[in-house]
Design an enzyme around this catalytic site. Structure first.
Site, mmCIF file in Angstrom:
data_model
loop_
_atom_site.group_PDB
_atom_site.id
_atom_site.type_symbol
_atom_site.label_atom_id
_atom_site.label_comp_id
_atom_site.label_asym_id
_atom_site.label_seq_id
_atom_site.Cartn_x
_atom_site.Cartn_y
_atom_site.Cartn_z
ATOM 1 C CB SER A 1 -0.978 -0.025 1.131
ATOM 2 O OG SER A 1 -1.632 1.301 1.324
ATOM 3 C CB SER B 1 -2.207 4.343 2.656
ATOM 4 O OG SER B 1 -3.170 3.998 1.654
ATOM 5 C CE LYS C 1 -12.038 -1.347 1.104
ATOM 6 N NZ LYS C 1 -12.251 -0.696 0.147
ATOM 7 C CG ASP D 1 -13.814 3.022 -0.888
ATOM 8 O OD1 ASP D 1 -12.629 3.578 -0.842
ATOM 9 O OD2 ASP D 1 -13.828 1.530 -0.181
ATOM 10 N N GLY E 1 -20.001 -5.224 -12.346
ATOM 11 C CA GLY E 1 -19.272 -5.756 -11.038
ATOM 12 C C GLY E 1 -20.503 -5.536 -10.000
ATOM 13 C CB ALA E 2 -22.219 -7.752 -8.186
ATOM 14 N N GLY F 1 -17.481 -5.401 -3.534
ATOM 15 C CA GLY F 1 -17.583 -3.943 -2.482
ATOM 16 C C GLY F 1 -17.407 -2.794 -3.119
ATOM 17 C CB ALA F 2 -15.069 -1.546 -5.804
ATOM 18 C CG LEU G 1 -14.381 1.915 -9.802
ATOM 19 C CD1 LEU G 1 -15.007 1.370 -8.552
ATOM 20 C CD2 LEU G 1 -14.568 3.556 -9.736
ATOM 21 C CE1 TYR H 1 -6.709 1.042 -6.179
ATOM 22 C CE2 TYR H 1 -4.386 2.088 -6.265
ATOM 23 C CZ TYR H 1 -5.568 1.327 -5.734
ATOM 24 O OH TYR H 1 -5.192 0.659 -4.432
HETATM 25 P P1 NAP Z 1 -14.781 -7.838 -5.472
HETATM 26 O O1 NAP Z 1 -15.559 -7.626 -3.959
HETATM 27 O O2 NAP Z 1 -13.763 -8.917 -5.331
HETATM 28 O O3 NAP Z 1 -15.499 -7.848 -6.584
HETATM 29 C C1 NAP Z 1 -14.828 -7.845 -7.799
HETATM 30 C C2 NAP Z 1 -16.156 -7.976 -8.664
HETATM 31 O O4 NAP Z 1 -15.696 -8.172 -10.204
HETATM 32 C C3 NAP Z 1 -17.224 -9.107 -8.471
HETATM 33 O O5 NAP Z 1 -18.514 -8.815 -9.086
HETATM 34 C C4 NAP Z 1 -16.484 -9.962 -9.606
HETATM 35 O O6 NAP Z 1 -17.547 -10.937 -10.461
HETATM 36 C C5 NAP Z 1 -16.202 -9.370 -10.811
HETATM 37 N N1 NAP Z 1 -15.032 -9.833 -11.561
HETATM 38 C C6 NAP Z 1 -13.935 -10.357 -11.143
HETATM 39 N N2 NAP Z 1 -13.169 -11.047 -12.355
HETATM 40 C C7 NAP Z 1 -13.872 -10.646 -13.337
HETATM 41 C C8 NAP Z 1 -13.714 -10.935 -14.599
HETATM 42 N N3 NAP Z 1 -12.462 -11.661 -15.012
HETATM 43 N N4 NAP Z 1 -14.615 -10.790 -15.631
HETATM 44 C C9 NAP Z 1 -15.891 -10.178 -15.012
HETATM 45 N N5 NAP Z 1 -15.914 -9.812 -13.916
HETATM 46 C C10 NAP Z 1 -15.000 -10.175 -12.949
HETATM 47 O O7 NAP Z 1 -13.738 -6.488 -5.540
HETATM 48 P P2 NAP Z 1 -13.832 -5.083 -5.062
HETATM 49 O O8 NAP Z 1 -13.321 -4.776 -3.690
HETATM 50 O O9 NAP Z 1 -15.207 -4.715 -5.497
HETATM 51 O O10 NAP Z 1 -12.878 -4.170 -5.956
HETATM 52 C C11 NAP Z 1 -13.152 -4.144 -7.433
HETATM 53 C C12 NAP Z 1 -12.005 -3.466 -8.012
HETATM 54 O O11 NAP Z 1 -12.199 -1.883 -7.684
HETATM 55 C C13 NAP Z 1 -10.779 -3.700 -7.679
HETATM 56 O O12 NAP Z 1 -10.060 -4.598 -8.601
HETATM 57 C C14 NAP Z 1 -9.919 -2.559 -7.753
HETATM 58 O O13 NAP Z 1 -9.305 -2.156 -9.012
HETATM 59 C C15 NAP Z 1 -11.141 -1.303 -7.738
HETATM 60 N N6 NAP Z 1 -11.134 -0.401 -6.526
HETATM 61 C C16 NAP Z 1 -10.351 0.774 -6.725
HETATM 62 C C17 NAP Z 1 -10.428 1.761 -5.704
HETATM 63 C C18 NAP Z 1 -9.850 3.098 -6.065
HETATM 64 O O14 NAP Z 1 -9.571 3.667 -4.997
HETATM 65 N N7 NAP Z 1 -9.729 3.498 -7.215
HETATM 66 C C19 NAP Z 1 -10.969 1.381 -4.441
HETATM 67 C C20 NAP Z 1 -11.485 -0.106 -4.459
HETATM 68 C C21 NAP Z 1 -11.761 -0.955 -5.358
HETATM 69 P P3 NAP Z 1 -18.264 -12.268 -9.908
HETATM 70 O O15 NAP Z 1 -19.372 -11.797 -8.953
HETATM 71 O O16 NAP Z 1 -18.707 -13.024 -10.818
HETATM 72 O O17 NAP Z 1 -17.070 -12.864 -9.160
#
Ligand code: NAP
Length: 461
Positions: free
Chosen positions: A219, A221, A268, A304, A324-325, A327-328, A408, A410
């Site tokens: 990180s 941070s 989280k 967030d 996506g579904a 946390g983000a 999202l 980065y």
């Molecule tokens: P998460 O809870 O693991 O959720 C990931 C989601 O993406 C799930 O819905 C998953 O679908 C889907 N997914 C994963 N691999 C995939 C693929 N190959 N094709 C299609 N869908 C796919 O992750 P999260 O915490 O929400 O984070 C998601 C992304 O947000 C992170 O990778 C990060 O890059 C970004 N993020 C950015 C920030 C920022 O400050 N910019 C902050 C937080 C997160 P399924 O339900 O089918 O598994």
């Protein structure tokens, strides 16, 4: 020693401040008295004749004019609502929040002549104002002291003790440090936190913050927040707390008297049961990325969603798709709905899209429905495109000029989706934009200081 006392009226700031200044043989400044002296009117008269706005202007002037150096400073109850005041008060100082329960406050101020700010009955006014100001009080403080069942003498001695040796014993610090040494963070990180907590000549007033996650060795941070602390002259240090068990992380936080935390994967959601308070946004999203600890209590919130809302604020009421579904995606749906957008969730696993949309009362559809939805705003909340992945969650033919694409992801800042969207003439918002804005909101929760996102961006370059 330079101590600042903040808190609601009736929590004892003036009396405690006078005693504390006397014990330490340093000057005492009471900003309310300074305002009265320079205006040659009582605060009651200033409010009645010139209104609250003019009072706040005078208060800002008085706080800006406080001399540097050793002192005890007592402030008016609303002073910390202005981030500029907080910035000034925090410079080189230790800030103590004096708290008391509502009944105690009412008892203490019932017979004093003070301006009413809401025209509500006194008890209701106390309740209302405390609710509005709670976050600002918690953010602006280094230490919190409950004065409900203590007299001014006891409170001033307690503050004096903290100023002389910090708020936790060496034994507890050592216990926390033992876990940190074995946690797998780098030698350099261990050396730095060891110096802050246990080193020779340790400043026991340095407040410690951390990123909590597993793993969190990569990180950025710590680098960012330590730069911010030193730029704004806040006596604080930001480290890493990593362990597979959230229980261990929370225990260490207590042992080292952690003041605040950024919470990341996989904690989280897992951290929520350990918190004393959860704010409305974090509760609705179902995830916490920010915790502040004050007076033995923990307060969870989520910044967030603010990082997603900020760059999209000008697209209110647009038709939006979230990919996506996880946390983000939950933070994204919450942010888009706050902007009154019509949201549809598309996800690889349809069941999870259905679950998320049921929670927020929005629509969901299979990924193949993208074109038919014809969205104006698209938020990618999947990790597709994140290093080392080189894919895009959408095909070039699906992107159009006039669309706004917010990725999202980065790392890298320029993802395949962003490149493709640019080529299609769409407007793009890159992942670092979210990071920078959520970090600015988090720093505000940690310290009460407002930093423009652009300044954070520049510090990260
Ligand atoms: P998460 O809870 O693991 O959720 C990931 C989601 O993406 C799930 O819905 C998953 O679908 C889907 N997914 C994963 N691999 C995939 C693929 N190959 N094709 C299609 N869908 C796919 O992750 P999260 O915490 O929400 O984070 C998601 C992304 O947000 C992170 O990778 C990060 O890059 C970004 N993020 C950015 C920030 C920022 O400050 N910019 C902050 C937080 C997160 P399924 O339900 O089918 O598994």
């Amino acid at each position: 020693m330079r101590a600042v006392l903040i808190g609601f009226r009736g929590t004892g700031k003036t009396e405690v401040g006078r005693l504390l200044a006397h014990i330490n043989d340093v000057p005492f400044f009471d900003t309310d008295r300074m305002i009265e002296e320079s205006a040659e009117k009582t605060i009651y008269e200033i409010f009645a004749e010139q209104g609250e706005e003019e009072f706040r202007r005078k208060e800002r002037r008085v706080i800006a004019s406080l001399p540097e150096g050793d002192a005890v400073i007592a402030t008016g109850g609303g002073a910390i609502l202005d981030p500029g005041n907080v910035r000034k008060l925090r410079e080189g100082s230790t800030v103590f929040l004096l708290q008391a329960d509502e009944a105690a406050i009412e008892r203490r101020i019932r017979d004093t002549r003070r301006p009413s700010l809401t025209r509500l009955p006194l008890r209701d006014e106390i309740h209302e104002l405390l609710a509005v100001r709670r976050d600002a009080y918690l953010s602006a403080a280094d230490f919190c002291i409950d004065t409900t069942i203590k007299n001014a003498n006891e409170v001033s001695l307690e503050i004096h003790r903290v100023l002389s040796g910090g708020a936790v014993s060496w034994k507890r610090r050592e216990r926390g440090m033992e876990v940190i040494r074995a946690s797998g963070i780098g030698h350099e990180d261990i050396g730095e936190i060891e110096k802050v907590l246990m080193g020779e000549g340790t400043d026991t007033l340095t407040r410690v913050y951390a990123i909590m996650g597993y793993p969190c060795t990569h990180s950025k941070s710590p680098q960012l927040f330590n730069r911010l602390f030193s730029r704004y002259r806040v006596n604080a240090f930001y480290t890493r707390l990593q362990d597979p068990e959230i229980g261990t992380v929370v225990r260490v936080a207590g042992d080292i008297d952690l003041r605040g935390a950024s919470v990341t994967i996989p904690f989280k959601q897992a951290i929520i049961p350990s918190l004393d308070h959860l704010d409305r946004d974090a509760d609705a999203i179902g995830a916490v990325n920010t915790v502040v600890y004050c007076g033995g209590k923990s307060y969870g919130s989520n910044t967030d969603w603010l990082g997603i809302r900020g760059p999209l604020a000008e697209y209110r009421k647009a038709r939006a798709v979230v990919l996506g579904a996880g946390g983000a995606a939950a933070a994204a749906v919450y942010a888009l709905q706050d902007l009154e957008m019509e949201v549809t969730v598309l996800n690889r696993t349809p069941g999870r899209a259905e679950e998320l949309s049921a929670r927020f009362g929005c629509a969901h559809a299979p990924l193949s429905a993208f074109e038919a939805l014809d969205p104006g705003v698209v938020v990618n909340a999947t990790p597709v495109g994140m290093t080392p992945d080189h894919h895009s969650p959408l095909r070039p033919g699906q992107l159009k000029s006039g669309m706004v694409i917010f990725d999202l992801v980065y790392t890298p800042p320029e993802t395949p989706l962003i490149r493709m969207a640019r080529n299609a003439g769409a407007r793009v918002i890159q992942g670092p934009e979210m990071f920078v804005r959520q970090a600015a909101a988090q720093f505000r929760r940690f310290t009460g200081i407002q930093v423009p996102p652009a300044e954070i961006k520049e510090m990260m370059e």
